[in-house]
Write a protein that holds these residues in place. Structure first.
Motif, PDB file in Angstrom:
ATOM      1  N   VAL A 246       0.847  -1.192   0.000  1.00 29.15           N
ATOM      2  CA  VAL A 246       0.000   0.000   0.000  1.00 29.15           C
ATOM      3  C   VAL A 246       0.884   1.245   0.000  1.00 29.15           C
ATOM      4  CG1 VAL A 246      -1.707   1.335   1.314  1.00 29.15           C
ATOM      5  CG2 VAL A 246      -1.890  -1.161   1.173  1.00 29.15           C
ATOM      6  N   GLY A 247       0.618   2.166  -0.914  1.00 23.91           N
ATOM      7  CA  GLY A 247       1.338   3.429  -0.956  1.00 23.91           C
ATOM      8  C   GLY A 247       0.512   4.547  -0.340  1.00 23.91           C
ATOM      9  N   ILE A 248       1.025   5.153   0.730  1.00 24.83           N
ATOM     10  CA  ILE A 248       0.348   6.272   1.400  1.00 24.83           C
ATOM     11  C   ILE A 248       1.287   7.468   1.350  1.00 24.83           C
ATOM     12  CG2 ILE A 248      -0.653   7.136   3.543  1.00 24.83           C
ATOM     13  CD1 ILE A 248      -1.256   4.229   4.313  1.00 24.83           C
ATOM     14  N   LEU A 249       0.854   8.505   0.685  1.00 24.72           N
ATOM     15  CA  LEU A 249       1.708   9.668   0.467  1.00 24.72           C
ATOM     16  C   LEU A 249       2.039  10.370   1.778  1.00 24.72           C
ATOM     17  CD1 LEU A 249       2.916  11.312  -1.948  1.00 24.72           C
ATOM     18  CD2 LEU A 249       0.927  12.801  -1.739  1.00 24.72           C
ATOM     19  N   ASN A 250       3.328  10.688   1.947  1.00 29.04           N
ATOM     20  CA  ASN A 250       3.742  11.467   3.111  1.00 29.04           C
ATOM     21  C   ASN A 250       3.069  12.833   3.106  1.00 29.04           C
ATOM     22  OD1 ASN A 250       5.435   9.537   4.170  1.00 29.04           O
ATOM     23  ND2 ASN A 250       7.313  10.441   3.368  1.00 29.04           N
ATOM     24  N   GLY A 251       2.928  13.382   4.282  1.00 33.66           N
ATOM     25  CA  GLY A 251       2.403  14.732   4.395  1.00 33.66           C
ATOM     26  C   GLY A 251       3.521  15.740   4.572  1.00 33.66           C
ATOM     27  N   CYS A 252       3.125  16.965   4.783  1.00 31.81           N
ATOM     28  CA  CYS A 252       4.068  18.063   5.001  1.00 31.81           C
ATOM     29  C   CYS A 252       3.721  18.730   6.327  1.00 31.81           C
ATOM     30  CB  CYS A 252       3.985  19.073   3.858  1.00 31.81           C
ATOM     31  SG  CYS A 252       4.970  20.572   4.123  1.00 31.81           S
ATOM     32  N   ASP A 253       4.731  19.066   7.090  1.00 28.78           N
ATOM     33  CA  ASP A 253       4.519  19.782   8.346  1.00 28.78           C
ATOM     34  C   ASP A 253       4.455  21.275   8.042  1.00 28.78           C
ATOM     35  OD1 ASP A 253       4.451  20.885  10.838  1.00 28.78           O
ATOM     36  OD2 ASP A 253       6.124  19.731  11.653  1.00 28.78           O
ATOM     37  N   TYR A 254       3.256  21.760   7.818  1.00 26.19           N
ATOM     38  CA  TYR A 254       3.091  23.166   7.438  1.00 26.19           C
ATOM     39  C   TYR A 254       3.272  24.118   8.620  1.00 26.19           C
ATOM     40  CZ  TYR A 254       1.490  21.556   2.874  1.00 26.19           C
ATOM     41  OH  TYR A 254       1.417  20.978   1.635  1.00 26.19           O
ATOM     42  N   ASP A 255       3.425  23.574   9.815  1.00 31.24           N
ATOM     43  CA  ASP A 255       3.801  24.436  10.939  1.00 31.24           C
ATOM     44  C   ASP A 255       5.242  24.920  10.763  1.00 31.24           C
ATOM     45  OD1 ASP A 255       1.344  24.156  12.137  1.00 31.24           O
ATOM     46  OD2 ASP A 255       1.965  22.470  13.402  1.00 31.24           O
ATOM     47  N   GLN A 256       6.056  24.088  10.101  1.00 29.71           N
ATOM     48  CA  GLN A 256       7.452  24.445   9.864  1.00 29.71           C
ATOM     49  C   GLN A 256       7.668  25.090   8.497  1.00 29.71           C
ATOM     50  OE1 GLN A 256      10.534  21.564  10.912  1.00 29.71           O
ATOM     51  NE2 GLN A 256       9.022  20.312  11.971  1.00 29.71           N
ATOM     52  N   TRP A 257       6.913  24.642   7.503  1.00 25.85           N
ATOM     53  CA  TRP A 257       7.130  25.092   6.127  1.00 25.85           C
ATOM     54  C   TRP A 257       5.923  25.896   5.655  1.00 25.85           C
ATOM     55  CZ3 TRP A 257      11.884  24.521   4.099  1.00 25.85           C
ATOM     56  CH2 TRP A 257      12.732  23.596   4.702  1.00 25.85           C
ATOM     57  N   ASN A 258       5.933  27.165   5.981  1.00 22.45           N
ATOM     58  CA  ASN A 258       4.816  28.043   5.661  1.00 22.45           C
ATOM     59  C   ASN A 258       5.344  29.469   5.490  1.00 22.45           C
ATOM     60  OD1 ASN A 258       2.491  29.562   5.510  1.00 22.45           O
ATOM     61  ND2 ASN A 258       1.558  28.715   7.359  1.00 22.45           N
ATOM     62  N   PRO A 259       5.279  30.032   4.276  1.00 19.17           N
ATOM     63  CA  PRO A 259       5.825  31.380   4.061  1.00 19.17           C
ATOM     64  C   PRO A 259       5.079  32.475   4.820  1.00 19.17           C
ATOM     65  CG  PRO A 259       4.581  30.669   2.137  1.00 19.17           C
ATOM     66  CD  PRO A 259       4.709  29.470   3.038  1.00 19.17           C
ATOM     67  N   GLU A 260       3.907  32.151   5.333  1.00 18.05           N
ATOM     68  CA  GLU A 260       3.154  33.147   6.097  1.00 18.05           C
ATOM     69  C   GLU A 260       3.690  33.315   7.520  1.00 18.05           C
ATOM     70  OE1 GLU A 260      -1.165  32.839   5.759  1.00 18.05           O
ATOM     71  OE2 GLU A 260      -0.890  31.322   4.187  1.00 18.05           O
ATOM     72  N   THR A 261       4.394  32.284   8.012  1.00 18.05           N
ATOM     73  CA  THR A 261       4.839  32.318   9.412  1.00 18.05           C
ATOM     74  C   THR A 261       6.321  31.991   9.584  1.00 18.05           C
ATOM     75  OG1 THR A 261       4.189  29.989   9.672  1.00 18.05           O
ATOM     76  CG2 THR A 261       2.545  31.668  10.242  1.00 18.05           C
ATOM     77  N   ASP A 262       7.014  31.666   8.510  1.00 13.57           N
ATOM     78  CA  ASP A 262       8.399  31.168   8.567  1.00 13.57           C
ATOM     79  C   ASP A 262       9.343  32.193   9.207  1.00 13.57           C
ATOM     80  OD1 ASP A 262      10.938  30.099   8.083  1.00 13.57           O
ATOM     81  OD2 ASP A 262      10.303  29.199   6.195  1.00 13.57           O
TER      82      ASP A 262
END
Length: 504
Positions: A246-262
């Protein structure tokens, strides 16, 4: 559910690659959904200041009838996630994680066998019965084997199911068969159908047959692993799994990678229409001593300097770009010394157009993602990939090869360019320098001559979301399905049980 997650590295504690990202973000997302999660990892020297403050309990880890090692399980937490650090100085009190900087540790099989077995022994000692034991890559692949072989008749684990996730199937831990006895792998399992591989012991190969369920980090990579071209020599094992891969796509930690808050970038921005991204580009050019021209396309890449990442294709293409095109290039990474030397040579030739940072700098990686116009990932294979996902969020258009998770996350701009409402990047297929150069030149043409199309693609890119909640929900469904099924009955174990019953 009670979920035991076993990993050799965890982001925020110890990290060498994408496994660490998953080993932090997936348990975090599952915990937020209400599940009782525990992470088991080694007590490395690198994080000793942290775990030595945690309370310890002694544990006798029995790998085989003659090989019992005493470990200390340190209980603490990492950002609210419960962590059990397995302290075994002979294995983990070393300057490196997997190697000494040049060569892999010769006893890696035993080191991580101790981790895998100790995780299960800790559960018994604590009286904490996991519903799912989730191993990751070869380092904790033996967990499913130990559960089936060492604890197969133990009522404590009767309802527990094992999962093995493949983050990079190329790394399998081939080692000398002399480790069999110390690891508690009976000689009867040293055969081509299980752990034997061309005269060596292959931990990943053998472990695949004992896991109740096997997953990998994208649907694209799952489809590749079952093929001779993409299976890293184990395609037949993946095709023969009792439960389909089964292939389950990884997610992204948008708490760390977000140009609005970086916090790492020069200017924050929420849309491509704002001037934040332009300021980030200008700041990056200044920081890296590049010509401060806002109209010059700025390309780049962040990756390990290994063949898997397509660096052998990228280097000659970079040279041709420097020679024949008005553009700049930024490279951040470390690894193969020969590749690093070639990149250093290019920097000496074009000091104000090409910058190479040999190593890793987390702040710089964020500023590169925000400041680039386009991000190159010409991978030979890529189980999932994260940088292309980060790039999308920052309005940095990815140029990727049509493999693995890259094809699952990037929508290529078609040749007709009729899909401008959905396109988020550029893609090529053939593993050749010519194919990469042609697609890069196509990218440069759109950037320079079709600015409205470029802006449209940036807008599309920034709207993409690959959340860990979505990924965790898929894992949750997978876990529940396994819990409803009977445990994986390895053919050899089943035959042995039948013979034992017949002989009384």
């Amino acid at each position: 559910m009670k979920l035991l997650f076993i990993a050799s590295e965890v982001d925020g504690l110890v990290k060498t690659g994408g496994l660490a990202d998953v080993a932090y973000a997936l348990p975090k997302a599952l915990q937020e959904m209400g599940h009782d999660v525990r992470i088991v990892m080694p007590a490395y020297r690198q994080i000793q200041d942290l775990w030595q403050e945690w309370p310890a309990q002694s544990l006798d880890c029995k790998l085989s009838f003659f090989n019992t090692v005493t470990v200390h399980c340190r209980r603490g937490s990492h950002e609210s996630l419960p962590v059990i650090a397995v302290e075994h100085p002979a294995s983990f009190d070393r300057p490196g994680i997997y190697d000494d900087g040049n060569f892999a540790y010769p006893d890696n099989a035993l080191r991580f066998g101790i981790l895998s077995k100790a995780a299960l022994d800790w559960c018994q000692q604590e009286g904490w019965v996991p519903d799912i034991v989730h191993g990751n890559d070869w380092q904790s692949a033996l967990t499913g084997f130990y559960l089936a072989e060492h604890f197969g008749q133990d009522p404590f684990f009767e309802k527990t199911r094992s999962v093995l996730s493949i983050h990079n199937g190329a790394y399998q831990m081939h080692c000398d068969a002399g480790w069999l006895a110390q690891l508690g792998i009976d000689q009867r399992f040293y055969r081509p159908a299980d752990f034997e591989d061309s005269g060596h012991l292959n931990l990943l190969k053998g472990s695949l047959g004992f896991a109740d369920g096997v997953t990998t980090v994208s649907p694209g990579y799952a489809s590749e692993l079952i093929t001779p071209m993409g299976g890293h020599g184990l395609d037949h094992k993946y095709r023969a799994l009792p439960e389909p891969l089964v292939g389950i796509l990884n997610g992204c930690d948008y708490d760390q990678w977000n140009p609005e808050t970086d916090p790492w970038i020069a200017a924050k921005y929420a849309t491509i229409e704002e001037d934040g991204k332009a300021k980030c580009k200008q700041s990056l050019q200044k920081e890296l001593n590049l010509e401060p021209n806002p109209d010059t396309p700025l390309l780049g890449s962040i990756c390990r300097l290994v063949d898997q990442k397509g660096i052998h294709l990228m280097i000659p293409v970079i040279l041709k770009l420097m020679q024949s095109h008005d553009c700049q290039f930024v490279m951040l990474g470390s690894g193969d010394e020969n590749l690093a030397n070639q990149l250093t040579y290019i920097q000496r030739q074009y000091p104000h157009r090409f910058h190479f940072f040999n190593g890793y700098d987390i702040g710089l990686s964020h500023r590169i993602e925000a400041g680039l116009d386009a991000f190159l990932m010409p991978s030979v294979f890529e189980p999932c990939g994260l940088n292309q996902i980060y790039s999308l969020r920052y309005g940095t258009l990815p140029l990727v090869r049509e493999v693995g998770g890259l094809q699952d996350t990037v929508v290529r701009l078609s040749q007709s360019q009729r899909n401008l409402k959905t396109a988020t990047g550029f893609m090529f297929q053939e593993l050749t320098e010519e194919a990469l150069l042609a697609e890069t030149e196509r990218l440069l043409d759109v950037y320079k001559n079709k600015p409205s199309q470029w802006r449209s693609m940036q807008h599309n890119a920034m709207q993409q979301r690959f959340s860990w909640k979505k990924s965790a929900t898929a894992y949750e469904r997978f876990y529940r399905r396994l819990l409803k099924s009977a445990p994986n009955q390895h053919p050899l174990l089943t035959r042995m049980a039948t013979e034992a019953e017949a002989t009384g």
